[in-house]
Structures are given as structure tokens and as C-alpha cells.
Design a protein around this motif. Structure first.
Motif, short mmCIF file in Angstrom:
data_model
loop_
_atom_site.label_atom_id
_atom_site.label_comp_id
_atom_site.label_asym_id
_atom_site.label_seq_id
_atom_site.Cartn_x
_atom_site.Cartn_y
_atom_site.Cartn_z
N SER A 154 5.67 12.41 21.19
CA SER A 154 4.87 13.24 22.08
C SER A 154 5.09 14.71 21.72
O SER A 154 5.57 15.02 20.64
N GLN A 158 1.51 15.67 18.64
CA GLN A 158 1.65 14.23 18.79
C GLN A 158 1.40 13.56 17.44
O GLN A 158 0.50 13.94 16.70
N LYS A 212 2.91 10.68 27.20
CA LYS A 212 4.20 10.92 27.84
C LYS A 212 5.24 9.94 27.31
O LYS A 212 4.92 8.82 26.92
#
Length: 236
Positions: A154, A158, A212
Motif C-alpha cells: 500500500s 501501490q 489498506k
């Protein structure tokens, strides 16, 4: 019969009173050269399929991967003969490549041959240089299969991170990330599909979803050994 690549480099349509744009069209075989303890020499055959002569130069480089960049460094590990030559229309040239390595490491070593066109001195003709980058692999006496560690990171950048922990390169195509809602995200195109032995590569992508840490995802790809489907979670 070796597989071959037919390379066609086109002019840009620039025509003037005494200027002409030439194309370069040739076949090269094989497209990947593999050497090793039991085969220290190999040959490459180039056929000029065009109607004009071309002059080519061949040089060898050590090939490593750092971050997501390919690094090429001059090396004397490969002996190339002849290193420069002219091919007439319809003619062929055989290039001999010999490994000078006294011994092969436990992991595969990677090189690249850069095949460059050398323009002639004819100022009445507009020529366009081209470059072919050809992989050469020096295999150890005992082959080691690639061993891929997959991660999804993340953060601001990313990415799917691929680390080849094995002793041989792998070729990865059509990499994508499967999200929990069924959507797939494709990363930016990489410079080339190889992950060399011991190398780590990052395949960054952009999505409107902030990934996340802990989110379950799937990684999809096509490898030398077939389709890849890995279930994992996003790392911080």
C-alpha cells in the motif's frame, strides 16, 4: 529450426528532392541465446530481408536488475565474432558468441547483446538507426527453478512486488491485481517481462481505491510454467 524475430524499422515518411527514407528489415534467430557449462558457445544468424545493405555492430553487456530498472554494464565475459559486419540484400551473417566465464555460479547469469545499425556515410540518404536488445543466459551446471515471492504494498505508490528467490529467471506476463469486489487492476507496463535470478521488481499501479493493509487480494499472471493465481493480503 530456431524461432526467429522479423524486425522491421520503418522510416517516417520524410521525402525531399535528393533524400529518401530507408527501412531496415531482417530476421534474427534465435531470439534468446542460452549457454552453460556443457555449451559454452552459441551462434546467431541474421538475414537481411531488405533491398539495401546494412552494417551492424554487436556488443555484450552484463545484465542486472536494480529496483525496477535494468542495468547494463560493459563486460568481457562474452566473446563476439565478428563484432561488426555488413550484410548485403538477401544475404546472411552468422555471429558466434562464446562464454569466457571460467566457471558458472550457482545461479543463472544474465547478459544482453545490443545489435545496433551503423549508418553509412551517404549523405543523400536519410537512415534511421535501430537497436535490438537480445537476452543471453549462462546457466549453471545444475539448474535451479525460479522461486517467486509475491507481495502487494500500500502507500503512495501501490505496487505488486515480485522477488525471484530462485536461481533462474522467469518471464511474467499479464500481471493484474484482483480486488475483493471482483474488479481487476493492471499495473503500468514494465520495460520487459523478465524477473532475473535474485532480482526484485515493482509493478506500480494507480486505482481510485486506497489499498489498506490487511485487505485480501489476488495476484494474477502468466508465467513460464503457466497461469499464476496467488491469494495474499496487502502489506503496509
Amino acid at each position: 529450426m530456431f524461432p526467429y524475430a522479423c524486425v522491421l524499422i520503418l522510416g517516417l515518411g520524410l521525402w525531399a528532392a535528393s533524400f529518401a527514407a530507408h527501412a531496415s528489415n531482417f530476421e534474427i534467430a534465435p531470439v534468446v541465446l542460452e549457454l552453460g557449462m556443457n555449451r559454452s558457445a552459441g551462434v546467431i544468424r541474421i538475414v537481411n530481408k531488405d533491398d539495401h545493405a546494412i552494417t551492424l555492430q554487436v556488443r555484450g553487456y552484463e545484465w542486472t536488475q536494480l529496483g525496477n530498472d535494468d542495468q547494463l554494464n560493459s563486460t568481457e565475459a562474452l566473446l563476439i565474432s565478428p563484432p561488426m559486419f555488413n550484410i548485403q540484400p538477401g544475404a546472411a551473417q552468422v555471429i558466434r558468441v562464446v562464454s569466457r566465464q571460467p566457471q558458472v555460479s550457482s545461479s543463472e547469469l544474465a547478459y544482453r547483446l545490443l545489435i545496433d545499425e551503423i549508418p553509412d556515410s551517404d549523405q543523400t540518404t536519410v537512415k534511421f538507426k535501430f537497436r535490438i536488445s537480445m537476452p543471453v543466459f549462462l546457466q549453471p551446471e545444475k539448474k535451479q527453478a525460479p522461486k517467486i515471492d509475491w507481495r502487494v504494498e500500500s502507500g503512495n505508490k501501490q505496487a505488486i512486488v515480485v522477488q525471484n528467490l530462485g536461481g533462474q529467471r522467469t518471464k511474467l506476463l499479464n500481471i493484474s491485481l484482483g480486488l475483493p469486489d471482483g474488479r481487476r487492476v493492471a499495473p503500468k507496463a514494465a520495460a520487459n517481462p523478465y524477473a532475473l535470478a535474485g532480482a526484485k521488481r515493482r509493478y506500480e499501479f494507480e486505482t481510485d481505491i486506497a489499498l489498506k493493509a490487511g485487505l485480501p487480494v489476488k495476484i494474477y499472471a502468466i508465467a513460464d510454467t503457466g497461469p499464476v493465481e496467488v491469494e495474499t493480503t496487502v502489506m503496509p
